[in-house]
Design an enzyme around this catalytic site. Sequence first.
Site, mmCIF file in Angstrom:
data_model
loop_
_atom_site.group_PDB
_atom_site.id
_atom_site.type_symbol
_atom_site.label_atom_id
_atom_site.label_comp_id
_atom_site.label_asym_id
_atom_site.label_seq_id
_atom_site.Cartn_x
_atom_site.Cartn_y
_atom_site.Cartn_z
ATOM 1 N N SER A 63 2.234 31.646 18.059
ATOM 2 C CA SER A 63 2.377 31.807 16.735
ATOM 3 C C SER A 63 0.784 31.919 16.164
ATOM 4 C CB SER A 63 2.586 30.105 15.999
ATOM 5 O OG SER A 63 2.173 29.317 16.404
ATOM 6 N N GLY B 156 -2.240 28.546 14.108
ATOM 7 C CA GLY B 156 -1.034 29.561 14.555
ATOM 8 C C GLY B 156 -1.889 29.183 16.325
ATOM 9 N N PHE C 184 7.022 25.577 5.717
ATOM 10 C CA PHE C 184 7.133 26.224 6.739
ATOM 11 C C PHE C 184 7.871 27.695 6.329
ATOM 12 C CE2 PHE C 184 7.161 28.799 11.014
ATOM 13 C CZ PHE C 184 5.686 28.381 10.556
ATOM 14 N N GLN D 193 6.313 22.568 20.612
ATOM 15 C CA GLN D 193 6.896 22.400 19.574
ATOM 16 C C GLN D 193 8.268 22.837 19.401
ATOM 17 O OE1 GLN D 193 3.505 23.426 19.151
ATOM 18 N NE2 GLN D 193 3.158 23.890 16.947
ATOM 19 N N GLN D 194 8.422 23.919 19.886
ATOM 20 C CA GLN D 194 10.013 24.286 19.769
ATOM 21 C C GLN D 194 10.613 23.769 20.008
ATOM 22 O OE1 GLN D 194 10.648 26.221 17.829
ATOM 23 N NE2 GLN D 194 9.575 27.759 17.957
ATOM 24 N N ASN E 245 2.563 17.941 26.931
ATOM 25 C CA ASN E 245 2.348 16.362 25.919
ATOM 26 C C ASN E 245 3.687 15.061 27.045
ATOM 27 O OD1 ASN E 245 4.389 16.464 24.395
ATOM 28 N ND2 ASN E 245 2.621 16.743 22.712
ATOM 29 N N GLY F 120 -3.188 12.559 26.132
ATOM 30 C CA GLY F 120 -3.224 12.388 24.812
ATOM 31 C C GLY F 120 -5.543 11.829 25.264
ATOM 32 N N GLY G 5 -6.314 11.457 29.086
ATOM 33 C CA GLY G 5 -6.575 12.764 29.569
ATOM 34 C C GLY G 5 -5.347 13.831 30.011
ATOM 35 N N ASP H 185 -3.927 22.883 21.958
ATOM 36 C CA ASP H 185 -4.370 23.875 21.777
ATOM 37 C C ASP H 185 -5.989 24.756 22.730
ATOM 38 O OD1 ASP H 185 -1.711 24.453 20.900
ATOM 39 O OD2 ASP H 185 -2.898 25.631 19.107
#
Length: 328
Positions: free
Chosen positions: A8, A48, A116, A172-173, A195, A225, A228, A257
């Site tokens: 994105s 993005g 969004f 996120q998807q 994550n 987070g 590490g 990112d």
Amino acid sequence: MSLLVAGSIATDHLMSFPGRFADSLVVDQLDKLSVSFLVEDLEVRRGGCAANICFGLGNLGLRPVLVGAVGEDFAEYRAWLERHNVDCDSVHVSETRHTARFVCTNDSAHAQIASFYAGAMSESREIELKPIVDRVGAPDFVIIGPDDPQGMLRHTEECRQRGYPFLADPSQQLAFGDGDLIRPLIDGAEILFSNEYEASLITQKTGWSVEEVLSRVGTWVVTLGPAGVRIDRAGEESVVVAAVPEIEKVEPTGVGDAFRAGFLAALSWGLGHERAAQLGCLLAVYVVEQVGTQEYEISRSAFLARCAATYGDEAVADFEPHLQTIRP
Ligand SMILES: Nc1ncnc2c1ncn2[C@@H]1O[C@H](COP(=O)(O)OP(=O)(O)OP(=O)(O)O)[C@@H](O)[C@H]1O
Ligand SMILES: [Mg+2]
């Protein structure tokens, strides 16, 4: 060799309303709802996932190729990314839609009204990787980040067909997609990024056990987070790399990112996974200490000093010959 970063490209428009939304809502008139809030503040942030990753790579002296779809309104954002070493020549410009935009207003009670607009992002499914590879050379890696799901599937499929090594970063998807989308996005990836929460989504939605996921990807990099990152490979002990202690925690948006940017930079310098995770953590901590995802600046000397303090002089010796920051 080249580095293609697909995903994105968007901007966030964030506003704050000093009152409370609830005071303006007439509950029995909601079918005729029409309200406007006089906001105090408008902040426009570049974002993005693909653009954030490219920004990080550019800051470390690489020249990533951004792959994604935008609108005609992209001109200013393009100039910014190009100033930070990002190759934007293959970005697809829609003739009819605007660049994806997140518009959000918060009130004084932290209530939020947001929308969004995916806009041009839906045209990423029209992008073919082959012409980009013809222009920039065979890819070391193609990273496929969150984007229009059809676009993500198409890029992944093309990588498998043409034998381009790909890294899966569905992020996120994962919350929206079901198993039928997620399985083909990660199967055969050199590296899968997630994550911890997303790691559970992956096993839950694909129906694959952790071992089965590991049998389908080369390496699974799970960020933890402030704790590490953990690197898992089939049949091997996990490797855990500690995060870099933050000086001040300002806002963590975009840490994932930045971590990927650092990780990828080290890989393209030919370094191993542990070093890659260290470079990822180093870049990520810069984002924690700033508001916004593309606002940090790296000074070479300070960056290497921080690296020495956390990971020691051997890590510095491995990074130093490659690192070309924008500031000395
Ligand atoms: N408070 C912190 N201090 C130092 N480093 C941090 C902190 N939070 C995150 N990091 C670094 O950023 C990396 C990625 O963080 P995290 O696991 O939270 O990603 P994420 O959940 O994908 O975040 P997002 O999607 O919001 O960007 C971690 O591996 C770590 O190196
Ligand atoms: Mg993330």
